[in-house]
Write a protein that holds these residues in place. Structure first.
Motif, PDB file in Angstrom:
ATOM      1  N   LYS A   1      20.105  24.220  -0.836  1.00 57.13           N
ATOM      2  CA  LYS A   1      20.933  23.920  -2.012  1.00 57.13           C
ATOM      3  C   LYS A   1      22.156  23.096  -1.613  1.00 57.13           C
ATOM      4  CE  LYS A   1      19.877  27.615  -5.302  1.00 57.13           C
ATOM      5  NZ  LYS A   1      20.449  28.743  -6.082  1.00 57.13           N
ATOM      6  N   ALA A   2      22.721  23.431  -0.476  1.00 58.01           N
ATOM      7  CA  ALA A   2      23.890  22.678  -0.017  1.00 58.01           C
ATOM      8  C   ALA A   2      23.524  21.219   0.240  1.00 58.01           C
ATOM      9  CB  ALA A   2      24.442  23.320   1.256  1.00 58.01           C
ATOM     10  N   PHE A   3      22.371  21.018   0.852  1.00 54.29           N
ATOM     11  CA  PHE A   3      21.891  19.651   1.106  1.00 54.29           C
ATOM     12  C   PHE A   3      21.687  18.902  -0.208  1.00 54.29           C
ATOM     13  CE2 PHE A   3      18.032  17.039   1.071  1.00 54.29           C
ATOM     14  CZ  PHE A   3      18.427  16.006   1.904  1.00 54.29           C
TER      15      PHE A   3
ATOM     16  N   ASP B   1      34.210   8.024   1.306  1.00 56.08           N
ATOM     17  CA  ASP B   1      33.910   9.404   0.923  1.00 56.08           C
ATOM     18  C   ASP B   1      32.404   9.613   0.804  1.00 56.08           C
ATOM     19  OD1 ASP B   1      34.167  12.008   0.132  1.00 56.08           O
ATOM     20  OD2 ASP B   1      34.892  11.569  -1.888  1.00 56.08           O
ATOM     21  N   ALA B   2      31.731   8.644   0.174  1.00 55.20           N
ATOM     22  CA  ALA B   2      30.276   8.751   0.001  1.00 55.20           C
ATOM     23  C   ALA B   2      29.560   8.752   1.345  1.00 55.20           C
ATOM     24  CB  ALA B   2      29.772   7.595  -0.866  1.00 55.20           C
ATOM     25  N   ASN B   3      30.001   7.902   2.263  1.00 58.71           N
ATOM     26  CA  ASN B   3      29.382   7.856   3.587  1.00 58.71           C
ATOM     27  C   ASN B   3      29.595   9.156   4.356  1.00 58.71           C
ATOM     28  OD1 ASN B   3      28.297   5.277   3.391  1.00 58.71           O
ATOM     29  ND2 ASN B   3      30.227   4.301   3.970  1.00 58.71           N
ATOM     30  N   GLU B   4      30.773   9.771   4.174  1.00 53.80           N
ATOM     31  CA  GLU B   4      31.026  11.066   4.814  1.00 53.80           C
ATOM     32  C   GLU B   4      30.097  12.136   4.243  1.00 53.80           C
ATOM     33  OE1 GLU B   4      35.127  12.082   4.457  1.00 53.80           O
ATOM     34  OE2 GLU B   4      35.823  10.394   5.665  1.00 53.80           O
ATOM     35  N   LEU B   5      29.869  12.090   2.937  1.00 57.62           N
ATOM     36  CA  LEU B   5      28.955  13.050   2.304  1.00 57.62           C
ATOM     37  C   LEU B   5      27.536  12.872   2.831  1.00 57.62           C
ATOM     38  CD1 LEU B   5      30.297  12.898  -1.367  1.00 57.62           C
ATOM     39  CD2 LEU B   5      30.352  14.896   0.144  1.00 57.62           C
ATOM     40  N   ILE B   6      27.115  11.626   3.041  1.00 59.41           N
ATOM     41  CA  ILE B   6      25.780  11.372   3.577  1.00 59.41           C
ATOM     42  C   ILE B   6      25.665  11.921   4.997  1.00 59.41           C
ATOM     43  CG2 ILE B   6      24.247   9.543   4.405  1.00 59.41           C
ATOM     44  CD1 ILE B   6      24.955   7.933   1.980  1.00 59.41           C
ATOM     45  N   ALA B   7      26.736  11.763   5.783  1.00 61.27           N
ATOM     46  CA  ALA B   7      26.727  12.287   7.149  1.00 61.27           C
ATOM     47  C   ALA B   7      26.617  13.812   7.143  1.00 61.27           C
ATOM     48  CB  ALA B   7      27.993  11.850   7.884  1.00 61.27           C
TER      49      ALA B   7
ATOM     50  N   LEU C   1      11.795   4.299  -0.968  1.00 60.44           N
ATOM     51  CA  LEU C   1      12.315   4.590   0.367  1.00 60.44           C
ATOM     52  C   LEU C   1      13.180   3.449   0.887  1.00 60.44           C
ATOM     53  CD1 LEU C   1       9.110   6.173   1.926  1.00 60.44           C
ATOM     54  CD2 LEU C   1      10.979   7.285   0.694  1.00 60.44           C
ATOM     55  N   ARG C   2      13.987   2.904   0.003  1.00 59.98           N
ATOM     56  CA  ARG C   2      14.805   1.756   0.370  1.00 59.98           C
ATOM     57  C   ARG C   2      16.004   2.168   1.196  1.00 59.98           C
ATOM     58  NH1 ARG C   2      15.384  -2.486  -4.454  1.00 59.98           N
ATOM     59  NH2 ARG C   2      16.285  -3.560  -2.687  1.00 59.98           N
ATOM     60  N   LYS C   3      16.564   1.187   1.911  1.00 55.91           N
ATOM     61  CA  LYS C   3      17.762   1.439   2.695  1.00 55.91           C
ATOM     62  C   LYS C   3      18.852   2.011   1.806  1.00 55.91           C
ATOM     63  CE  LYS C   3      16.952  -2.238   6.072  1.00 55.91           C
ATOM     64  NZ  LYS C   3      17.420  -3.524   6.615  1.00 55.91           N
ATOM     65  N   ARG C   4      19.533   2.995   2.340  1.00 55.83           N
ATOM     66  CA  ARG C   4      20.580   3.641   1.555  1.00 55.83           C
ATOM     67  C   ARG C   4      21.868   2.842   1.609  1.00 55.83           C
ATOM     68  NH1 ARG C   4      19.579   9.185   4.591  1.00 55.83           N
ATOM     69  NH2 ARG C   4      19.045   7.612   6.147  1.00 55.83           N
ATOM     70  N   GLY C   5      22.474   2.708   0.456  1.00 60.36           N
ATOM     71  CA  GLY C   5      23.738   1.987   0.328  1.00 60.36           C
ATOM     72  C   GLY C   5      24.343   2.422  -0.973  1.00 60.36           C
TER      73      GLY C   5
ATOM     74  N   ASN D   1      18.936  10.245  -2.804  1.00 52.97           N
ATOM     75  CA  ASN D   1      18.255  11.534  -2.795  1.00 52.97           C
ATOM     76  C   ASN D   1      16.784  11.442  -2.457  1.00 52.97           C
ATOM     77  OD1 ASN D   1      20.751  11.888  -3.919  1.00 52.97           O
ATOM     78  ND2 ASN D   1      20.095  13.476  -5.324  1.00 52.97           N
ATOM     79  N   MET D   2      16.084  10.386  -2.918  1.00 54.02           N
ATOM     80  CA  MET D   2      14.657  10.286  -2.676  1.00 54.02           C
ATOM     81  C   MET D   2      14.363  10.136  -1.183  1.00 54.02           C
ATOM     82  SD  MET D   2      15.409   9.401  -5.855  1.00 54.02           S
ATOM     83  CE  MET D   2      15.719   7.644  -5.959  1.00 54.02           C
ATOM     84  N   VAL D   3      15.173   9.323  -0.495  1.00 55.19           N
ATOM     85  CA  VAL D   3      14.994   9.159   0.941  1.00 55.19           C
ATOM     86  C   VAL D   3      15.242  10.489   1.655  1.00 55.19           C
ATOM     87  CG1 VAL D   3      15.865   8.017   3.018  1.00 55.19           C
ATOM     88  CG2 VAL D   3      15.587   6.715   0.910  1.00 55.19           C
ATOM     89  N   GLU D   4      16.320  11.175   1.286  1.00 53.28           N
ATOM     90  CA  GLU D   4      16.634  12.457   1.916  1.00 53.28           C
ATOM     91  C   GLU D   4      15.531  13.479   1.666  1.00 53.28           C
ATOM     92  OE1 GLU D   4      18.874  12.879   3.963  1.00 53.28           O
ATOM     93  OE2 GLU D   4      20.324  11.276   3.620  1.00 53.28           O
TER      94      GLU D   4
END
Length: 400
Positions: A27-29, A57-63, A216-220, A225-228
């Motif tokens: 759920k956290a993910f 901020d968004a990039n930190e969330l992805i990390a 499955l496109r590069k994330r930017g 979410n679909m890639v993850e």
């Protein structure tokens, strides 16, 4: 709109904190990736320093999501994103996806003309380890669980995938990834999870994902979410489990695929499916014209030379229109029908065969535009992707 995205961002961040406090990494993910998506939306709607702040901020969330992904993959399947994604989707708007699942087909690797190098890669990575597991286990060679087939349109990637599944004696599950897309929040992720659930229900299954660049496109600054979700499912592979699942991705634009997919270790190789060479074109043409009455002026060798740059579909047959051989046969059929007009059905002239002539092929060649002309830029990029180990400029491909 920015107020909506800000509210949704805070909502998912709070939900992620709550899930993390309960050690519910799945759920956290999920909520962290959702928060990243709405943060990217805020960045797109902002300017200057504010836009850069949202982007950071968004990039930190992805990390953070990437770290949670590893822990999420270890949780029981029943607690994965399927439940959470469905909770966020409207049940009345959700669709029950039906996947095309087939048993063994009659297509073998020998039916796929040419592609000698690609066939060897496929044999080493998938077919031989499945058919001779004792050899690979003894020599401690780790078998592959997935490949990416890439190349120009019409080169027979679907037929190749079917042949691979048949050689491995597995169920074949064919999915076009654009069928997984949904405008409802969380629905696309749920569709991906359910697709894998269906694939894992078979003892041995090849999951063929066509047009995979659509999801499955590069994330930017777009949905992540679909890639993850796909990566979570890939991380759940267990080659030694009761069921064996193999993934084949197919794309005309491999440079658009997120590199995390191919770095996952599950997609072990990228296989180039090229336009047919001279020998392959001859095999395709002779197969297409087998048992077809041909006039004495028809030269297969000449036809092979004139069709350089044609895909297999353009030589034989296409879903959206005839290939060269199909069109030539049609011209002969029309001429035969016209000649029959007014003749007695019992007459010798009525039954006389009208062969396909060289003029029919000349006319057919004028009606079919080859891939080498129509998709020259895509072909060049595919070759550059192959030659440069996946490095290619994708600036001309906009987001969908």
């Amino acid at each position: 709109m920015s107020s909506f995205n800000a509210d949704k961002k805070r909502e998912h961040e709070k939900a992620a904190e709550k899930a993390l406090a309960n050690n519910d990494y799945v759920k956290a993910f999920f909520h962290t990736t959702q928060a990243a998506e709405f943060t990217f939306n805020l960045a797109e709607q902002s300017d200057g320093e504010l836009a850069r702040a949202y982007l950071n901020d968004a990039n930190e969330l992805i990390a953070i999501a990437a770290q949670l992904k590893e822990k999420a993959a270890a949780q029981p399947p029943k607690k994965n994103l399927v439940v959470n994604s469905r909770d966020k989707a409207d049940p009345e708007k959700s669709e029950n996806k039906q996947w095309t699942v087939t048993g063994k087909s009659d297509i073998r690797l020998d039916d796929v003309k040419g592609l000698a190098e690609a066939k060897e890669i496929v044999k080493d990575a998938l077919i031989n380890p499945v058919n001779h597991p004792d050899i690979y286990k003894t020599l401690k060679v780790r078998p592959g669980t997935g490949l990416m087939l890439f190349g120009p349109p019409g080169t027979g990637k679907t037929m190749f995938a079917k042949a691979i599944a048949n050689e491995m004696n597995t169920t074949f599950m064919h999915v076009k990834l654009n069928e997984l897309k949904s405008k409802y929040v969380g629905e696309s992720e749920a569709n991906i999870a359910n697709m894998f659930k269906e694939a894992r229900s078979h003892e041995k299954c090849v999951l063929f994902l066509d047009e995979c660049e659509s999801l499955l496109r590069k994330r930017g600054n777009q949905k992540v979410n679909m890639v993850e979700q796909f990566l979570v499912e890939l991380d759940g592979f267990n080659p030694d489990g009761k069921s064996q699942l193999f993934v084949l991705l197919a794309t005309n634009r491999p440079w658009m695929i997120d590199s995390a997919i191919t770095r996952s270790g599950r997609i072990s190789a990228a296989v180039y499916v090229d336009l047919p060479c001279t020998e392959a074109r001859e095999q395709i043409i002779r197969s297409a014209l087998q048992d077809v009455p041909l006039a004495d002026d028809v030269s297969i060798e000449k036809l092979v030379k004139l069709t350089e740059g044609f895909s297999g579909a353009e030589l034989s047959h296409k879903e959206n229109g005839g290939g060269v051989c199909d069109e030539a046969r049609k011209f002969a059929a029309r001429r035969w029908i016209e000649r029959r007009a007014g003749l007695d059905k019992n007459s010798e002239e009525y039954s006389k065969v009208e062969p396909v002539t060289w003029a029919d092929f000349e006319q057919a060649l004028k009606s079919v535009i080859p891939t080498s002309v129509r998709d020259a830029e895509i072909i060049a990029k595919n070759k550059k992707f192959k030659d440069n180990s996946g490095q290619v400029d994708d600036s001309s491909d906009g987001d969908e």
